[in-house]
Design a protein around this motif. Structure first.
Motif, PDB file in Angstrom:
ATOM      1  N   LEU A   1      34.713  33.165  17.614  1.00 16.44           N
ATOM      2  CA  LEU A   1      35.763  32.761  18.550  1.00 16.44           C
ATOM      3  C   LEU A   1      36.323  33.964  19.308  1.00 16.44           C
ATOM      4  CD1 LEU A   1      37.609  30.136  16.324  1.00 16.44           C
ATOM      5  CD2 LEU A   1      36.109  29.685  18.285  1.00 16.44           C
ATOM      6  N   ALA A   2      36.515  35.072  18.612  1.00 14.83           N
ATOM      7  CA  ALA A   2      37.036  36.283  19.256  1.00 14.83           C
ATOM      8  C   ALA A   2      36.054  36.812  20.296  1.00 14.83           C
ATOM      9  CB  ALA A   2      37.339  37.349  18.208  1.00 14.83           C
ATOM     10  N   LEU A   3      34.758  36.766  19.986  1.00 18.55           N
ATOM     11  CA  LEU A   3      33.760  37.240  20.946  1.00 18.55           C
ATOM     12  C   LEU A   3      33.697  36.340  22.180  1.00 18.55           C
ATOM     13  CD1 LEU A   3      30.875  38.367  18.562  1.00 18.55           C
ATOM     14  CD2 LEU A   3      32.350  39.819  19.979  1.00 18.55           C
ATOM     15  N   LYS A   4      33.870  35.038  21.999  1.00 18.15           N
ATOM     16  CA  LYS A   4      33.914  34.132  23.149  1.00 18.15           C
ATOM     17  C   LYS A   4      35.118  34.456  24.032  1.00 18.15           C
ATOM     18  CE  LYS A   4      31.586  30.225  21.025  1.00 18.15           C
ATOM     19  NZ  LYS A   4      31.742  28.857  20.499  1.00 18.15           N
ATOM     20  N   GLU A   5      36.263  34.692  23.401  1.00 17.20           N
ATOM     21  CA  GLU A   5      37.458  35.060  24.167  1.00 17.20           C
ATOM     22  C   GLU A   5      37.262  36.381  24.897  1.00 17.20           C
ATOM     23  OE1 GLU A   5      40.359  33.490  24.840  1.00 17.20           O
ATOM     24  OE2 GLU A   5      39.418  31.744  23.919  1.00 17.20           O
ATOM     25  N   TRP A   6      36.629  37.328  24.241  1.00 17.40           N
ATOM     26  CA  TRP A   6      36.342  38.636  24.844  1.00 17.40           C
ATOM     27  C   TRP A   6      35.454  38.456  26.072  1.00 17.40           C
ATOM     28  CZ3 TRP A   6      37.964  43.495  24.696  1.00 17.40           C
ATOM     29  CH2 TRP A   6      37.139  44.498  25.161  1.00 17.40           C
ATOM     30  N   ASP A   7      34.392  37.640  25.942  1.00 17.54           N
ATOM     31  CA  ASP A   7      33.508  37.388  27.076  1.00 17.54           C
ATOM     32  C   ASP A   7      34.259  36.734  28.228  1.00 17.54           C
ATOM     33  OD1 ASP A   7      31.289  38.494  25.819  1.00 17.54           O
ATOM     34  OD2 ASP A   7      30.540  36.564  25.093  1.00 17.54           O
ATOM     35  N   ASN A   8      35.127  35.772  27.908  1.00 16.58           N
ATOM     36  CA  ASN A   8      35.934  35.127  28.950  1.00 16.58           C
ATOM     37  C   ASN A   8      36.845  36.133  29.640  1.00 16.58           C
ATOM     38  OD1 ASN A   8      34.801  32.644  28.404  1.00 16.58           O
ATOM     39  ND2 ASN A   8      36.468  32.000  27.054  1.00 16.58           N
ATOM     40  N   TRP A   9      37.430  37.014  28.863  1.00 20.39           N
ATOM     41  CA  TRP A   9      38.323  38.036  29.423  1.00 20.39           C
ATOM     42  C   TRP A   9      37.547  38.976  30.349  1.00 20.39           C
ATOM     43  CZ3 TRP A   9      38.772  43.439  28.488  1.00 20.39           C
ATOM     44  CH2 TRP A   9      39.929  44.015  29.003  1.00 20.39           C
ATOM     45  N   LEU A  10      36.386  39.425  29.882  1.00 22.12           N
ATOM     46  CA  LEU A  10      35.569  40.314  30.717  1.00 22.12           C
ATOM     47  C   LEU A  10      35.122  39.624  32.001  1.00 22.12           C
ATOM     48  CD1 LEU A  10      33.299  42.134  28.104  1.00 22.12           C
ATOM     49  CD2 LEU A  10      35.185  43.106  29.418  1.00 22.12           C
ATOM     50  N   GLN A  11      34.744  38.357  31.890  1.00 15.65           N
ATOM     51  CA  GLN A  11      34.337  37.609  33.072  1.00 15.65           C
ATOM     52  C   GLN A  11      35.500  37.477  34.051  1.00 15.65           C
ATOM     53  OE1 GLN A  11      31.137  36.624  33.735  1.00 15.65           O
ATOM     54  NE2 GLN A  11      31.988  36.270  35.764  1.00 15.65           N
ATOM     55  N   GLY A  12      36.702  37.246  33.525  1.00 15.72           N
ATOM     56  CA  GLY A  12      37.882  37.158  34.378  1.00 15.72           C
ATOM     57  C   GLY A  12      38.146  38.456  35.128  1.00 15.72           C
ATOM     58  N   ILE A  13      37.977  39.572  34.445  1.00 18.65           N
ATOM     59  CA  ILE A  13      38.150  40.875  35.099  1.00 18.65           C
ATOM     60  C   ILE A  13      37.086  41.065  36.169  1.00 18.65           C
ATOM     61  CG2 ILE A  13      37.932  43.364  34.748  1.00 18.65           C
ATOM     62  CD1 ILE A  13      39.311  43.009  32.088  1.00 18.65           C
ATOM     63  N   HIS A  14      35.861  40.719  35.829  1.00 17.62           N
ATOM     64  CA  HIS A  14      34.750  40.863  36.774  1.00 17.62           C
ATOM     65  C   HIS A  14      34.997  40.027  38.022  1.00 17.62           C
ATOM     66  CE1 HIS A  14      30.744  40.002  38.456  1.00 17.62           C
ATOM     67  NE2 HIS A  14      30.514  41.262  38.140  1.00 17.62           N
ATOM     68  N   ASP A  15      35.493  38.806  37.833  1.00 20.72           N
ATOM     69  CA  ASP A  15      35.754  37.918  38.963  1.00 20.72           C
ATOM     70  C   ASP A  15      36.890  38.416  39.847  1.00 20.72           C
ATOM     71  OD1 ASP A  15      33.740  36.318  37.999  1.00 20.72           O
ATOM     72  OD2 ASP A  15      35.086  34.829  37.103  1.00 20.72           O
ATOM     73  N   GLU A  16      37.835  39.161  39.267  1.00 18.05           N
ATOM     74  CA  GLU A  16      38.981  39.648  40.030  1.00 18.05           C
ATOM     75  C   GLU A  16      38.680  40.915  40.820  1.00 18.05           C
ATOM     76  OE1 GLU A  16      42.250  40.145  37.378  1.00 18.05           O
ATOM     77  OE2 GLU A  16      42.360  38.020  36.893  1.00 18.05           O
ATOM     78  N   LEU A  17      37.654  41.667  40.404  1.00 18.61           N
ATOM     79  CA  LEU A  17      37.337  42.907  41.099  1.00 18.61           C
ATOM     80  C   LEU A  17      36.744  42.616  42.466  1.00 18.61           C
ATOM     81  CD1 LEU A  17      35.692  44.993  38.222  1.00 18.61           C
ATOM     82  CD2 LEU A  17      37.951  45.289  39.202  1.00 18.61           C
ATOM     83  N   PRO A  18      37.192  43.324  43.481  1.00 20.11           N
ATOM     84  CA  PRO A  18      36.579  43.110  44.799  1.00 20.11           C
ATOM     85  C   PRO A  18      35.146  43.654  44.777  1.00 20.11           C
ATOM     86  CG  PRO A  18      38.124  44.937  44.868  1.00 20.11           C
ATOM     87  CD  PRO A  18      38.243  44.310  43.497  1.00 20.11           C
ATOM     88  N   SER A  19      34.295  43.002  45.520  1.00 21.81           N
ATOM     89  CA  SER A  19      32.903  43.472  45.537  1.00 21.81           C
ATOM     90  C   SER A  19      32.860  44.814  46.269  1.00 21.81           C
ATOM     91  CB  SER A  19      32.007  42.453  46.241  1.00 21.81           C
ATOM     92  OG  SER A  19      32.460  42.252  47.565  1.00 21.81           O
ATOM     93  N   LEU A  20      32.036  45.684  45.766  1.00 18.50           N
ATOM     94  CA  LEU A  20      31.902  47.018  46.362  1.00 18.50           C
ATOM     95  C   LEU A  20      31.005  46.931  47.595  1.00 18.50           C
ATOM     96  CD1 LEU A  20      31.363  49.110  43.135  1.00 18.50           C
ATOM     97  CD2 LEU A  20      33.445  48.920  44.467  1.00 18.50           C
ATOM     98  N   GLN A  21      31.443  47.551  48.651  1.00 18.88           N
ATOM     99  CA  GLN A  21      30.645  47.548  49.879  1.00 18.88           C
ATOM    100  C   GLN A  21      30.183  48.964  50.147  1.00 18.88           C
ATOM    101  OE1 GLN A  21      32.938  45.863  53.012  1.00 18.88           O
ATOM    102  NE2 GLN A  21      33.169  43.885  51.997  1.00 18.88           N
ATOM    103  N   VAL A  22      28.912  49.086  50.407  1.00 15.16           N
ATOM    104  CA  VAL A  22      28.343  50.399  50.729  1.00 15.16           C
ATOM    105  C   VAL A  22      28.338  50.553  52.229  1.00 15.16           C
ATOM    106  CG1 VAL A  22      26.300  51.866  50.531  1.00 15.16           C
ATOM    107  CG2 VAL A  22      26.898  50.291  48.672  1.00 15.16           C
ATOM    108  N   SER A  23      29.006  51.606  52.719  1.00 12.75           N
ATOM    109  CA  SER A  23      29.018  51.827  54.170  1.00 12.75           C
ATOM    110  C   SER A  23      27.919  52.820  54.521  1.00 12.75           C
ATOM    111  CB  SER A  23      30.374  52.354  54.625  1.00 12.75           C
ATOM    112  OG  SER A  23      30.731  53.489  53.871  1.00 12.75           O
ATOM    113  N   ALA A  24      27.244  52.521  55.593  1.00 15.52           N
ATOM    114  CA  ALA A  24      26.113  53.363  56.019  1.00 15.52           C
ATOM    115  C   ALA A  24      26.554  54.426  56.975  1.00 15.52           C
ATOM    116  CB  ALA A  24      25.040  52.489  56.661  1.00 15.52           C
TER     117      ALA A  24
END
Length: 73
Positions: free
Chosen positions: A50-73
């Protein structure tokens, strides 16, 4: 988490003393699961799952909140 990560990454090998998991730090099982699962080892395994499932959900939430990185040329 940060203190634990720092301790593990900067520990002096001469005095490093890791410890086993302390299940009191994890969310306790609901009463129905505590009664249903009789063996302590099985209850601990369920707590970890159960703790690992919560951890995965938390990490996914952080990942979803991060803006996507854009590479400028």
């Amino acid at each position: 988490m940060g203190a634990l990560a720092r301790y593990v990454s900067n520990a002096q090998t001469k005095n490093f003393q890791p410890v086993n998991i302390t299940f009191a730090l994890l969310e306790p099982l609901p009463e129905q699961d505590r009664k249903r699962v009789r063996r302590k080892r099985d209850r601990h395994n369920l707590q970890v799952e159960l703790a690992l499932k919560e951890w995965d959900n938390w990490l996914q939430g952080i990942h979803d909140e991060l803006p996507s990185l854009q590479v400028s040329a």
